[in-house]
Scaffold this motif. Structure first.
Motif, mmCIF file in Angstrom:
data_model
loop_
_atom_site.group_PDB
_atom_site.id
_atom_site.type_symbol
_atom_site.label_atom_id
_atom_site.label_comp_id
_atom_site.label_asym_id
_atom_site.label_seq_id
_atom_site.Cartn_x
_atom_site.Cartn_y
_atom_site.Cartn_z
ATOM 1 N N MET A 186 0.827 -1.204 0.000
ATOM 2 C CA MET A 186 0.000 0.000 0.000
ATOM 3 C C MET A 186 0.857 1.247 0.000
ATOM 4 N N ARG A 187 1.946 1.231 0.784
ATOM 5 C CA ARG A 187 2.824 2.384 0.821
ATOM 6 C C ARG A 187 3.424 2.630 -0.560
ATOM 7 N N ARG A 188 3.779 1.550 -1.247
ATOM 8 C CA ARG A 188 4.355 1.706 -2.576
ATOM 9 C C ARG A 188 3.365 2.349 -3.525
ATOM 10 N N GLN A 189 2.094 1.939 -3.413
ATOM 11 C CA GLN A 189 1.078 2.499 -4.291
ATOM 12 C C GLN A 189 0.814 3.973 -3.978
ATOM 13 N N LYS A 190 0.887 4.339 -2.704
ATOM 14 C CA LYS A 190 0.752 5.753 -2.352
ATOM 15 C C LYS A 190 1.897 6.568 -2.940
ATOM 16 N N ILE A 191 3.104 6.035 -2.831
ATOM 17 C CA ILE A 191 4.259 6.726 -3.393
ATOM 18 C C ILE A 191 4.121 6.833 -4.908
ATOM 19 N N ALA A 192 3.672 5.740 -5.546
ATOM 20 C CA ALA A 192 3.490 5.753 -7.002
ATOM 21 C C ALA A 192 2.447 6.785 -7.418
ATOM 22 N N PHE A 193 1.372 6.906 -6.635
ATOM 23 C CA PHE A 193 0.315 7.859 -6.980
ATOM 24 C C PHE A 193 0.828 9.296 -6.891
ATOM 25 N N LEU A 194 1.520 9.637 -5.799
ATOM 26 C CA LEU A 194 2.031 10.997 -5.667
ATOM 27 C C LEU A 194 3.137 11.273 -6.690
ATOM 28 N N ALA A 195 3.930 10.251 -7.007
ATOM 29 C CA ALA A 195 4.955 10.424 -8.045
ATOM 30 C C ALA A 195 4.299 10.682 -9.410
ATOM 31 N N SER A 196 3.145 10.040 -9.657
ATOM 32 C CA SER A 196 2.433 10.296 -10.921
ATOM 33 C C SER A 196 1.898 11.726 -10.959
ATOM 34 N N LEU A 197 1.500 12.265 -9.804
ATOM 35 C CA LEU A 197 1.105 13.674 -9.740
ATOM 36 C C LEU A 197 2.297 14.579 -10.054
ATOM 37 N N CYS A 198 3.477 14.211 -9.544
ATOM 38 C CA CYS A 198 4.697 14.960 -9.869
ATOM 39 C C CYS A 198 4.954 14.930 -11.375
ATOM 40 N N LEU A 199 4.778 13.750 -11.976
ATOM 41 C CA LEU A 199 4.974 13.603 -13.411
ATOM 42 C C LEU A 199 3.989 14.463 -14.181
#
Length: 346
Positions: A1-14
């Motif tokens: 779950m933590r990885r998916q949260k990080i991936a989601f915020l990283a996609s916002l950065c992208l």
């Protein structure tokens, strides 16, 4: 779950990096800071190691979008982003719980730390003592964007349904990926292609450092641009590259040497300064074009890193692939509903 949260915020950065890249800027390393918003929002959710990872991913996303992953411009982004993170994390850790500072002040401090690190890098890598002419522009824009991002972060923290669910949700979520991103053949092909372009960039830099010839330099740079245009089928925004050429060359003219070509009032345009500026801008443009050739959204890496990268691009596709809900005329509410939809809480 933590990885998916990080991936989601990283996609916002992208996503925000793509928006920022489309906005013309007078300096090649100048950042408006839009991609810092997810990091500001993550301060009260993630641990410091997770924040470090998210910041690294933000730098990577910015480099992929701008085509500077294997150029020294990425050093500016690394220095600025991690200086900003450290400043914001310390302020948040020391004072936020005591309610001595809000996200507005934290964002402003992070923006100014970012600018300070970029000015330091600018003095070393690009402009030398001429950095003093750049400093006012960066500090003014940093102050304005830092305050604006802080205000937006405060609004999201207090009013966003998505942020409320995102910050509290701890149960595992299974995200169905559209493709098998761990396919061995695809991973090997991507790594080989990336390695080829790194070698190509190394050759470009070595040749143009040994042979100080503008015709050779711009010939290589022009060939890189031609290959990039073929790859992109002509869909490549040249405006940022033109701004790089102009800004780096003009800044070099402030330290005149060599034969005087002409004067503009009391300002002398000299051959030595002009050639030096054109050489620096040509090197930077060539690095940018080769970086853009090397990186594309189909890049696949093996293992857990590859899975994380895949999830980032999956979320980014969802963010830009659908229209904002039209139930509300309030743009904030519409964006919030869209974030809820992409994250899966609606």
């Amino acid at each position: 779950m933590r990885r998916q949260k990080i991936a989601f915020l990283a996609s916002l950065c992208l996503f925000l990096s793509a928006v920022e890249y489309a906005i013309p800027k007078p300096l090649p390393f100048m950042r408006l800071g839009l991609a810092n918003l997810p990091i500001i929002l993550a301060l009260n959710i993630f641990s410091f190691p997770e924040l470090l990872l998210l910041t690294f991913l933000k730098v990577l996303c910015q480099a992929i979008i701008s085509g500077t992953l294997i150029s020294y411009i990425v050093v500016f982004s690394i220095a600025g982003s991690f200086s900003s993170l450290l400043t914001m994390w310390l302020l948040n850790f020391l004072f936020k719980k005591k309610k001595c500072i809000s996200l507005l002040g934290i964002s402003l401090a992070g923006a100014l730390a970012n600018n300070g690190a970029q000015l330091f890098c600018s003095q070393i890598f690009m402009f030398g003592q001429r950095t003093k002419y750049v400093a006012p522009i960066l500090l003014i824009t940093g102050t304005v964007t830092g305050l604006l991002l802080g205000a937006v972060a405060l609004l999201v923290e207090n009013k966003s349904e998505w942020y409320k669910e995102f910050s509290l949700m701890d149960s595992d979520k299974i995200i169905a990926l559209e493709k098998n991103f761990t396919e061995e053949r695809s991973s090997k092909g991507s790594i080989i292609k990336l390695g080829f372009y790194i070698l190509l960039l190394t050759a470009f830099l070595l040749v143009n450092q040994w042979v100080q010839n503008l015709y050779l330099l711009y010939g290589c740079t022009g060939l890189s641009l031609l290959l990039l245009l073929i790859k992109k089928r002509g869909k490549y925004n040249l405006l940022p590259s033109i701004l790089i050429l102009l800004s780096v060359t003009i800044m070099a003219l402030f330290v005149p040497f060599g034969k005087v070509l002409f004067t503009l009032g009391s300002f002398r345009i000299t051959s030595g300064a002009l050639i030096k500026g054109l050489h620096r801008s040509g090197i930077l443009l060539g690095m940018t074009f080769i970086s853009s050739l090397a990186i594309d959204r189909n890049l696949r890496l093996p293992g857990k890193t590859g899975e994380l990268v895949s999830e980032i691009f999956l979320y980014a596709d969802k963010l830009k692939g659908t229209d904002l809900p039209k139930e509300s005329k309030n743009i904030f509410s519409r964006i919030d509903k869209q974030l809820c939809k992409v994250w899966g809480t609606e």
